[in-house]
Design an enzyme around this catalytic site. Structure first.
Site, PDB file in Angstrom:
ATOM      1  N   ARG A  95       0.827  -1.209   0.000  1.00  0.00           N
ATOM      2  CA  ARG A  95       0.000   0.000   0.000  1.00  0.00           C
ATOM      3  C   ARG A  95       0.862   1.261   0.000  1.00  0.00           C
ATOM      4  NH1 ARG A  95      -2.763  -3.538   3.463  1.00  0.00           N
ATOM      5  NH2 ARG A  95      -1.678  -2.680   5.293  1.00  0.00           N
ATOM      6  N   THR A 101       0.314  -6.588  -6.321  1.00  0.00           N
ATOM      7  CA  THR A 101       0.345  -7.415  -7.532  1.00  0.00           C
ATOM      8  C   THR A 101      -0.286  -8.768  -7.253  1.00  0.00           C
ATOM      9  OG1 THR A 101       2.549  -8.275  -6.966  1.00  0.00           O
ATOM     10  CG2 THR A 101       2.464  -6.306  -8.365  1.00  0.00           C
ATOM     11  N   ASP A 108       2.414 -14.575  -1.108  1.00  0.00           N
ATOM     12  CA  ASP A 108       2.101 -14.463   0.310  1.00  0.00           C
ATOM     13  C   ASP A 108       1.298 -15.661   0.786  1.00  0.00           C
ATOM     14  OD1 ASP A 108       1.878 -12.869   2.849  1.00  0.00           O
ATOM     15  OD2 ASP A 108      -0.239 -12.964   2.333  1.00  0.00           O
ATOM     16  N   ASP A 112       2.596 -18.691   3.380  1.00  0.00           N
ATOM     17  CA  ASP A 112       1.865 -19.005   4.610  1.00  0.00           C
ATOM     18  C   ASP A 112       1.522 -20.480   4.698  1.00  0.00           C
ATOM     19  OD1 ASP A 112       1.961 -16.373   5.366  1.00  0.00           O
ATOM     20  OD2 ASP A 112      -0.027 -15.877   4.588  1.00  0.00           O
TER      21      ASP A 112
END
Length: 308
Positions: A95, A101, A108, A112
């Site tokens: 941000r 993207t 991400d 995780d």
């Protein structure tokens, strides 16, 4: 050779356009503005965006934690925790630098899922009596997020984010994904629960008697944090990473009070997080089934139209 075509400024250039403005091969030519914009976009190196660099750092920290995981709980927990906490930084960086993207979002999510899976795999080997539970949690986590991501791309459109869940579909998931504080709290405490379970693997009050080297020690009921039993692993096991050596390394390596507090404190949030995973799986399945019904209805209408 096709006749030359005229630019808007009146100059003559060679080309293969037909009079209607379409190329001879029948494929429409993209407008010049679109082509220029496309060239500008390809000049950006998405892989070097700041949020993605943070994602790569998380992967490195996770791999380092895996190296220390069998025998060094404090180092592993520290590196693993830093990797999890950095999960909040990539969103802030995206941000701040306007570098959100699709690749970063997928990176991400994949990071995780992989980090949690690796930890649960270790817990399955360290606590074989509960391995089926850990295997079920791995399967639920992967299935839930894959179904949700696929349903979002299939039903929501190409540019839709998996975090854009309307309240009409599920107000719980809407609050979970749209409120950043709620999302971070649930994810952090869920990981904290499994980290605490991992630390408990290194605070066992007893050692398997068969692993003790002599009959006198075998009659010993166990060890204590004050006087732990630590014979040289090389005298007992060929490999320091064998199952027996891992148990010797885990026994009484740390006090269990703090891990137990962390486990009990984070357990309620962990159970709610798993319930949200189940809800996410069910809602994604229903959304995909809705799309299937729409496709079948459209196909039936076309078949009836052709039959008339």
């Amino acid at each position: 050779m096709s006749p030359p075509r005229r630019k808007d400024n009146g100059s003559r250039v060679a080309g293969t356009s037909q009079p209607n403005g379409r190329p001879a091969n029948g494929v429409p030519r993209a407008p010049a503005a679109v082509e220029d914009k496309s060239r500008e976009q390809t000049d950006e190196n998405i892989f070097l965006f700041v949020p993605n660099l943070i994602g790569y750092a998380r992967i490195i920290l996770c791999i380092a934690s895996l190296y220390f995981m069998p025998l060094h709980p404090r180092r592993c927990s520290f590196l693993y925790s830093i990797s999890c906490l950095m999960d909040a930084l990539d969103g802030i960086a995206a941000r701040q630098f306007q570098q959100s993207t699709k690749f970063g979002a997928v990176l991400d999510m994949v990071t995780d899922r992989c980090t949690t899976t690796c930890l649960l795999v270790f817990l399955s080997t360290a606590k074989p009596a509960y391995s089926m539970i850990f295997q079920g949690l791995i399967s639920l986590d992967l299935a839930s997020h894959y179904m949700h991501m696929y349903a979002t791309l299939s039903m929501g459109g190409k540019g839709e984010s998996h975090k854009n869940v309307s309240a009409e579909r599920s107000w719980i998931m809407n609050k979970y994904y749209t409120n950043k504080i709620v999302l971070f709290t649930f994810c952090a405490l869920n990981e904290l629960f499994f980290i605490a379970l991992y630390l408990l693997c290194f605070s066992s009050p007893l050692i398997t008697p068969a692993l003790l080297p002599t009959a006198g020690l075998a009659a010993h009921k166990g060890t204590s944090p004050v006087t732990p039993h630590q014979p040289a692993p090389s005298l007992l096991f060929p490999s320091p990473f064998s199952a027996g050596a891992m148990e010797m390394a885990r026994a009484n390596k740390m006090d269990s009070m703090v891990p137990w507090i962390l486990t009990l404190g984070s357990a309620p949030v962990m159970f709610i997080k798993q319930w949200i995973n189940v809800l996410q799986l069910v809602k994604a399945s229903q959304w995909l089934a809705e799309g299937d019904r729409m496709d079948r209805m459209q196909a039936l209408k076309e078949a009836r139209r052709k039959g008339q």
